[in-house]
Motif scaffolding. Structure first.
Motif, PDB file in Angstrom:
ATOM      1  N   ILE A 174     -39.196   5.269 -16.420  1.00  0.00           N
ATOM      2  CA  ILE A 174     -39.052   3.912 -15.917  1.00  0.00           C
ATOM      3  C   ILE A 174     -38.562   3.061 -17.142  1.00  0.00           C
ATOM      4  CG2 ILE A 174     -40.364   2.011 -14.616  1.00  0.00           C
ATOM      5  CD1 ILE A 174     -42.554   3.932 -13.891  1.00  0.00           C
ATOM      6  N   GLN A 183     -42.170  -1.248 -15.055  1.00  0.00           N
ATOM      7  CA  GLN A 183     -43.408  -0.842 -15.626  1.00  0.00           C
ATOM      8  C   GLN A 183     -44.416  -1.881 -15.484  1.00  0.00           C
ATOM      9  OE1 GLN A 183     -43.884   1.321 -19.466  1.00  0.00           O
ATOM     10  NE2 GLN A 183     -41.639   1.840 -19.577  1.00  0.00           N
ATOM     11  N   ALA A 219     -48.559   2.282 -19.422  1.00  0.00           N
ATOM     12  CA  ALA A 219     -47.055   1.968 -19.604  1.00  0.00           C
ATOM     13  C   ALA A 219     -46.851   1.623 -21.220  1.00  0.00           C
ATOM     14  CB  ALA A 219     -47.002   0.541 -18.930  1.00  0.00           C
ATOM     15  N   LEU A 223     -49.092   2.712 -11.854  1.00  0.00           N
ATOM     16  CA  LEU A 223     -49.138   3.392 -13.185  1.00  0.00           C
ATOM     17  C   LEU A 223     -50.538   3.181 -13.842  1.00  0.00           C
ATOM     18  CD1 LEU A 223     -45.688   2.383 -14.960  1.00  0.00           C
ATOM     19  CD2 LEU A 223     -46.414   4.388 -13.733  1.00  0.00           C
ATOM     20  N   SER A 257     -38.728  -2.766 -18.406  1.00  0.00           N
ATOM     21  CA  SER A 257     -40.024  -3.169 -18.814  1.00  0.00           C
ATOM     22  C   SER A 257     -40.692  -3.806 -17.761  1.00  0.00           C
ATOM     23  CB  SER A 257     -39.865  -3.995 -20.042  1.00  0.00           C
ATOM     24  OG  SER A 257     -41.327  -4.617 -20.219  1.00  0.00           O
ATOM     25  N   GLY A 310     -45.818   5.433 -17.571  1.00  0.00           N
ATOM     26  CA  GLY A 310     -44.554   5.045 -17.527  1.00  0.00           C
ATOM     27  C   GLY A 310     -43.998   5.053 -19.019  1.00  0.00           C
TER      28      GLY A 310
END
Length: 542
Positions: A250, A256, A268, A265, A253, A42
């Motif tokens: 993405i 993510q 990140a 994910l 925050s 991400g």
């Protein structure tokens, strides 16, 4: 996870195989799990505007293309000042320091299957200079131009590249520059020329496609949606552990973080301090923070007669709450640092130990003729963490008698005012590029060869802040051409000691750091401070 949410995820990836792997979790635990042979990352694609390595700007595109293109050398993620072999298995520096000879490894292929030759390297460097794209500035700084490219880059044979310096400079800077994704990226000449349009040297085609020799090749790019990389079957090095890397756009925050917690994910890259802090309490996630490039700083304009006085600038050194700013506002973003040279760079001295001391600051202001302080404007970008930094610094300045009004705006507005030399105080970030050499920091923050308004040296923050010290300019120029490492370390120490005397216009209070969160079963992730993190050796323990 519900069936319909799995279906949406599979559609978002655009991969039928991905759906089958994801659907398998229906019979397992009640949490998602990314496919075992795919790495899902991400990040924000807002600044991913082109995939042409010579035209890119911003770290996000570098993060992607670091896994698609190779350079002659690669920048070591741990020993920051070191370059390691990549397409070149070795290199020699001439005794006079004016040329570097690179020896290419045998058997390296591009993803197309074409062999990597010295002609590809030389053509890539000449293309970089001829198109004068964003990444050419790394070499232009050291005298390389489109006009002298023919004399600067040559290929005596298929496995030898000679780079001839147009003017004296530490050749290690040039070696490091050729390890940066962008200026150092080697392109498949035959493939690019096959897809060129007119005289564009493949610019239009490369904006959407790849022509590299890295561990991965570009499969698909959809703006502000995703980038998909597939393992390069012709990769000359050790085969990458993941068959595919899916970079997902993405920008939020919190999104993510939630996807990382659920297992949607694997990694990140752009998380807020609050989300990183929450993730550190999760045993299924780990957070890694490493020094990056540049600094958070307080800058003054020395065109202002108040800040032209050294006592006033020195007072500001003691009106910054270094520990408080870094602990309260910059966790995961910055780390206390007071020198204008990044950690891990050649010749860095320990911090001088400035501390918040309003009493001392008031005394210095009184010496300068301002016993009652004065009023100023303090500019800051209207985003985090700058707005919080400006508010905190406004408070600490007030304790020394400096009454600051915070003025916020966009990056163009705040840094535009600096470029126009029309400001008083600025809370900013900058002062270092991807090149892991102290000259990149010092030249960005302090060097100013011509302080006149007419010079318009807007790339130099020394010029923007009207800071001019002829002796310091000379010392920076002397250090960058020194080829004896021990002597060079001494020269950079002398520069830092002189800064104690002259009190420059920019005072760093924090070194920028990069923080990345990953699932705990991800292995082999080593974050590169120069943004070029190699994901080819990243795997999964599952």
């Amino acid at each position: 996870m519900k069936y319909d949410s799995l279906l949406r995820s599979a559609r978002a990836f655009g991969l039928a195989g991905a759906f089958m792997a994801w659907a398998a979790v229906l019979s397992g635990p009640a949490f998602a799990q990314t496919p075992p042979n795919q790495l899902v990352v991400g990040f924000s694609m807002t600044n991913v505007l082109t995939l042409d390595p010579h035209a890119i700007t911003g770290r996000e595109t570098v993060q992607v293309l670091a896994n698609v293109y190779d350079g002659l050398v690669a920048l070591d993620p741990v020993e920051r000042s070191q370059a390691r072999p990549n397409l070149a298995e070795s290199w020699d520096i001439a005794e006079d320091g004016m040329s570097i000879t690179f020896h290419l490894r045998e058997g390296a292929l591009f993803a197309s299957g074409n062999p990597v030759t010295s002609d590809d390297v030389v053509w890539s460097l000449k293309r970089l200079m001829a198109l004068n794209m964003a990444q050419s500035s790394f070499l232009k700084t050291h005298g390389f131009t489109a006009e002298n490219a023919e004399a600067s880059f040559s290929a005596p044979d298929e496995r030898t590249v000679v780079v001839t310096l147009p003017r004296p400079v530490d050749p290690q800077i040039i070696v490091a520059t050729l390890g940066i994704v962008g200026p150092g990226s080697v392109l498949d000449r035959a493939l690019v020329e096959e897809n060129a349009s007119g005289n564009d040297l493949g610019s239009a085609w490369l904006a959407l496609n790849s022509a590299g020799s890295g561990a991965y090749t570009m499969q698909d790019w959809r703006s502000n949606e995703r980038v998909i990389l597939t393992a390069n079957e012709n990769y000359w090095g050790e085969a990458p552990l993941m068959q595919r890397i899916i970079w997902r756009h993405i920008p939020e925050s919190q999104s993510q973080r939630l996807m990382l917690e659920r297992g949607d994910l694997d990694i990140a890259f752009q998380l807020s301090p609050a989300d990183l802090s929450a993730l550190e309490a999760n045993d299924e996630v780990r957070v890694e923070s490493v020094p990056s490039t540049g600094f958070y700083y307080l800058a003054v304009s020395m065109k202002d007669e108040r800040f032209a006085k050294a006592q006033v600038r020195e007072a500001l050194r003691h009106l910054i709450d270094y520990e408080g700013l870094n602990a309260a506002i910059l966790p995961y973003f910055g780390r206390t640092h007071q020198r204008p040279i990044n950690s891990g760079f050649l010749g860095l001295l320990p911090d001088p130990g400035y501390a918040f001391d309003p009493k001392k600051a008031k005394g210095l202001l009184a010496e300068a003729g301002y016993p009652d302080g004065f009023s100023v404007t303090l500019r800051a970008v209207a985003d985090e963490p700058f707005l919080n930094l400006a508010t905190a610094i406004q408070s600490s300045l007030a304790q020394g008698g400096i009454r600051a009004s915070v003025v916020t705006g966009s990056g163009d507005q705040v840094y535009g005012a600096m470029r126009e030399r029309n400001f008083e105080l600025v809370v900013g970030r900058g002062g270092g590029g991807q090149n892991p050499h102290p000259d990149s920091n010092l030249r960005a923050l302090l060097y100013n060869p011509d302080n006149s308004d007419e010079a318009q040296l807007t790339n130099f923050q020394g010029w923007r802040t009207s800071f001019y010290d002829e002796e310091l300019n000379r010392m920076i120029d002397e250090a960058v051409v020194e080829t004896d490492p021990e002597r060079q370390v001494d020269l950079y120490a002398a520069i830092q000691n002189r800064l104690e005397e002259v009190v420059p216009s920019i005072q760093p209070f924090s070194e920028v750091i990069t923080s990345v969160a990953a699932r705990a079963d991800i292995t082999g992730l080593v974050v590169n401070p120069s943004w070029s993190t190699d994901l080819g050796r990243v795997g999964k323990e599952r």
